[in-house]
Scaffold this active site. Structure first.
Site, PDB file in Angstrom:
ATOM      1  N   GLY A 178     -13.961  22.533 -44.846  1.00 31.76           N
ATOM      2  CA  GLY A 178     -13.482  21.547 -43.869  1.00 31.76           C
ATOM      3  C   GLY A 178     -14.541  20.466 -43.678  1.00 31.76           C
ATOM      4  O   GLY A 178     -15.622  20.514 -44.282  1.00 31.76           O
ATOM      5  N   ALA A 180     -10.848  26.413 -38.237  1.00 31.63           N
ATOM      6  CA  ALA A 180      -9.998  26.199 -37.058  1.00 31.63           C
ATOM      7  C   ALA A 180      -8.648  25.668 -37.494  1.00 31.63           C
ATOM      8  O   ALA A 180      -8.497  25.181 -38.616  1.00 31.63           O
ATOM      9  CB  ALA A 180     -10.667  25.186 -36.114  1.00 31.63           C
ATOM     10  N   THR A 228     -13.964  21.969 -28.542  1.00 29.21           N
ATOM     11  CA  THR A 228     -13.355  20.634 -28.462  1.00 29.21           C
ATOM     12  C   THR A 228     -13.333  20.040 -27.059  1.00 29.21           C
ATOM     13  O   THR A 228     -13.323  20.781 -26.062  1.00 29.21           O
ATOM     14  CB  THR A 228     -11.897  20.737 -28.986  1.00 29.21           C
ATOM     15  N   TYR A 284      -3.399  23.507 -28.721  1.00 29.24           N
ATOM     16  CA  TYR A 284      -4.690  23.441 -29.421  1.00 29.24           C
ATOM     17  C   TYR A 284      -5.831  23.670 -28.422  1.00 29.24           C
ATOM     18  O   TYR A 284      -6.690  24.527 -28.628  1.00 29.24           O
ATOM     19  CB  TYR A 284      -4.831  22.062 -30.099  1.00 29.24           C
ATOM     20  N   LYS A 307      -8.300  26.964 -28.220  1.00 27.58           N
ATOM     21  CA  LYS A 307      -9.744  26.789 -28.430  1.00 27.58           C
ATOM     22  C   LYS A 307     -10.526  27.321 -27.216  1.00 27.58           C
ATOM     23  O   LYS A 307     -11.593  27.900 -27.367  1.00 27.58           O
ATOM     24  CB  LYS A 307     -10.082  25.309 -28.675  1.00 27.58           C
ATOM     25  N   TRP A 329     -13.322  13.811 -31.620  1.00 28.67           N
ATOM     26  CA  TRP A 329     -13.002  12.663 -32.482  1.00 28.67           C
ATOM     27  C   TRP A 329     -13.880  12.675 -33.741  1.00 28.67           C
ATOM     28  O   TRP A 329     -14.551  11.684 -34.082  1.00 28.67           O
ATOM     29  CB  TRP A 329     -13.201  11.354 -31.712  1.00 28.67           C
TER      30      TRP A 329
HETATM   31  N1  LIG Z   1     -11.437  17.094 -36.261  1.00 30.69           N
HETATM   32  C1  LIG Z   1     -11.652  16.724 -35.002  1.00 30.69           C
HETATM   33  O1  LIG Z   1     -11.389  15.576 -34.602  1.00 30.69           O
HETATM   34  C2  LIG Z   1     -12.238  17.712 -34.035  1.00 30.69           C
HETATM   35  C3  LIG Z   1     -12.371  17.326 -32.687  1.00 30.69           C
HETATM   36  C4  LIG Z   1     -12.912  18.232 -31.784  1.00 30.69           C
HETATM   37  C5  LIG Z   1     -13.311  19.478 -32.220  1.00 30.69           C
HETATM   38  N2  LIG Z   1     -13.151  19.837 -33.523  1.00 30.69           N
HETATM   39  C6  LIG Z   1     -13.566  21.170 -33.930  1.00 30.69           C
HETATM   40  O2  LIG Z   1     -14.584  21.026 -34.900  1.00 30.69           O
HETATM   41  C7  LIG Z   1     -14.513  22.125 -35.830  1.00 30.69           C
HETATM   42  C8  LIG Z   1     -14.527  21.584 -37.241  1.00 30.69           C
HETATM   43  O3  LIG Z   1     -13.413  20.730 -37.405  1.00 30.69           O
HETATM   44  P1  LIG Z   1     -13.089  20.023 -38.804  1.00 30.69           P
HETATM   45  O4  LIG Z   1     -12.527  18.680 -38.502  1.00 30.69           O
HETATM   46  O5  LIG Z   1     -14.249  20.178 -39.709  1.00 30.69           O
HETATM   47  O6  LIG Z   1     -11.900  20.950 -39.299  1.00 30.69           O
HETATM   48  P2  LIG Z   1     -11.074  20.867 -40.682  1.00 30.69           P
HETATM   49  O7  LIG Z   1     -11.603  19.772 -41.540  1.00 30.69           O
HETATM   50  O8  LIG Z   1      -9.634  20.872 -40.302  1.00 30.69           O
HETATM   51  O9  LIG Z   1     -11.455  22.244 -41.382  1.00 30.69           O
HETATM   52  C9  LIG Z   1     -11.030  23.470 -40.881  1.00 30.69           C
HETATM   53  C10 LIG Z   1     -11.196  24.484 -41.980  1.00 30.69           C
HETATM   54  O10 LIG Z   1     -10.800  25.752 -41.448  1.00 30.69           O
HETATM   55  C11 LIG Z   1     -10.160  26.442 -42.495  1.00 30.69           C
HETATM   56  N3  LIG Z   1      -9.329  27.540 -41.962  1.00 30.69           N
HETATM   57  C12 LIG Z   1      -8.159  27.454 -41.290  1.00 30.69           C
HETATM   58  N4  LIG Z   1      -7.720  28.685 -40.991  1.00 30.69           N
HETATM   59  C13 LIG Z   1      -8.620  29.571 -41.475  1.00 30.69           C
HETATM   60  C14 LIG Z   1      -8.718  30.983 -41.472  1.00 30.69           C
HETATM   61  N5  LIG Z   1      -7.781  31.742 -40.915  1.00 30.69           N
HETATM   62  N6  LIG Z   1      -9.813  31.560 -42.037  1.00 30.69           N
HETATM   63  C15 LIG Z   1     -10.771  30.795 -42.633  1.00 30.69           C
HETATM   64  N7  LIG Z   1     -10.711  29.455 -42.696  1.00 30.69           N
HETATM   65  C16 LIG Z   1      -9.655  28.839 -42.113  1.00 30.69           C
HETATM   66  C17 LIG Z   1      -9.335  25.374 -43.176  1.00 30.69           C
HETATM   67  O11 LIG Z   1      -8.955  25.825 -44.454  1.00 30.69           O
HETATM   68  P3  LIG Z   1      -7.510  25.456 -45.072  1.00 30.69           P
HETATM   69  O12 LIG Z   1      -7.685  24.077 -45.625  1.00 30.69           O
HETATM   70  O13 LIG Z   1      -7.320  26.518 -46.088  1.00 30.69           O
HETATM   71  O14 LIG Z   1      -6.523  25.507 -43.950  1.00 30.69           O
HETATM   72  C18 LIG Z   1     -10.330  24.217 -43.211  1.00 30.69           C
HETATM   73  O15 LIG Z   1     -11.123  24.260 -44.370  1.00 30.69           O
HETATM   74  C19 LIG Z   1     -13.273  22.925 -35.445  1.00 30.69           C
HETATM   75  O16 LIG Z   1     -13.647  24.013 -34.649  1.00 30.69           O
HETATM   76  C20 LIG Z   1     -12.467  21.954 -34.613  1.00 30.69           C
HETATM   77  O17 LIG Z   1     -11.645  22.624 -33.688  1.00 30.69           O
HETATM   78  C21 LIG Z   1     -12.626  18.973 -34.444  1.00 30.69           C
END
Ligand SMILES: NC(=O)c1ccc[n+]([C@@H]2O[C@H](COP(=O)([O-])OP(=O)(O)OC[C@H]3O[C@@H](n4cnc5c(N)ncnc54)[C@H](OP(=O)(O)O)[C@@H]3O)[C@@H](O)[C@H]2O)c1
Length: 290
Positions: free
Chosen positions: A10, A61, A102, A126, A130, A151
């Protein structure tokens, strides 16, 4: 230091991997959903108990905020049960556990940046799932760091890339102007997490780039930096309805990072500028076939 990363493909997982592999003092165990499905407690126990990492960083996530509203079971399994399983396994091997969370744990009705001890009240599946993940983390692991971010953009699908892609086929775009937050680069977040894992400053942290803006301001800045000529229309959340409600104001104060002297987050515009410069360089490299 042996570090296990879940969801390593991710956005945040990729940036942490990039940073940590540069330093030979880290032994990395990089896992994706196939190698370690965090929802499966047997799988989690097997991998963590056999590898005995010093630190586990959970980057996995269910981040599709709108989809979570209907894919409820999976949202809770991945965002709540997943960190619970990891927290239990980390406790067994004495590992430090980083759970990334988040700004959506807040309802967004505030008018000053949220601190770590402000009352949570998520208004989406969501956010609720979380928050449950945060609570399990605190309940089952003694050496935890919960890091709430917002974000986020890096290597993967994110708002910045969506805006640039949309600008290729649209002359004007409508972007929400009544939700405020802090765009955060995975570069800044990964650095902050790496700083934390070397400490025993356990607890809950807010980790976002400094400053704040609306999605509209964010979009305008992306186009300005990249010299993209496009009309951006400010619209309200009411006009741009989404399945999941978003907090209107979810600016986070990195209060705890400041207290422990580790607040290295840059202003969001500086981080964005660097990200866009690197994106352009990568594009050039791709065109040249490098
Ligand atoms: N993106 C945002 O804007 C944002 C904002 C606030 C907080 N966050 C938090 O920041 C963190 C990182 O976010 P990110 O944007 O890097 O997320 P991301 O790019 O969506 O990556 C999430 C990863 O989790 C993997 N995953 C999903 N289900 C799984 C499971 N059961 N077991 C193992 N792996 C699994 C996904 O794999 P697949 O591709 O196979 O599904 C993906 O590689 C998360 O905790 C998120 O909640 C993100």
């Amino acid at each position: 230091m042996k570090i296990l990363i879940t969801g390593s493909k991710g956005q945040l997982g990729l940036e942490l991997t990039k940073k940590l592999t540069k330093n030979k003092k880290y032994e990395l165990i990089l896992t994706d959903r196939e190698a370690l499905n965090i929802v499966d407690i047997d799988n989690v126990n097997e991998i963590i108990l056999s590898n005995k990492p010093d630190v586990v960083i959970n980057c996995a996530a269910h981040t599709a905020v709108d989809l979570c509203e209907t894919d409820i079971e999976n949202a809770y399994k991945i965002n709540a049960i997943g960190p619970r399983n990891l927290a239990i396994a980390c406790e067994k091997v004495g590992a430090k556990f980083v759970q990334v969370s988040t700004d959506y744990v807040f309802d967004g009705n505030g008018s000053r940046p949220y601190r770590e001890d402000d009352v949570t009240c998520p208004n989406s599946i969501y956010g609720t799932s979380k928050l449950m993940g945060e609570n399990f983390t605190k309940e089952f692991c003694s050496k935890y760091f919960i890091v709430r971010t917002a974000w986020l953009y890096g290597e993967g699908n994110n708002f910045v890339r969506t805006m640039i892609k949309l600008s290729e086929t649209n002359k004007e775009l409508n972007v929400v102007n009544d939700q405020f937050g802090s765009p955060t680069s995975t570069v800044d977040l990964a650095k902050a997490i790496i700083d934390l894992i070397h400490t025993e400053y356990y607890g809950t942290y807010h980790g976002t780039c400094e400053g704040q803006c609306s999605w509209y301001d964010f979009a305008k800045k992306i186009f300005e930096i990249n010299n993209i000529d496009i009309k951006v229309n400010p619209v309200t959340s009411e006009e741009f309805k989404r399945p999941a409600p978003r907090p209107a104001y979810s600016v986070l104060d990195n209060f705890m990072f400041k207290l422990v002297g580790l607040n290295s987050f840059r202003n969001w515009e500086d981080s964005l500028r660097e990200y866009l410069k690197n994106e352009t360089l990568e594009e050039v490299a791709t065109i040249k076939g490098d």
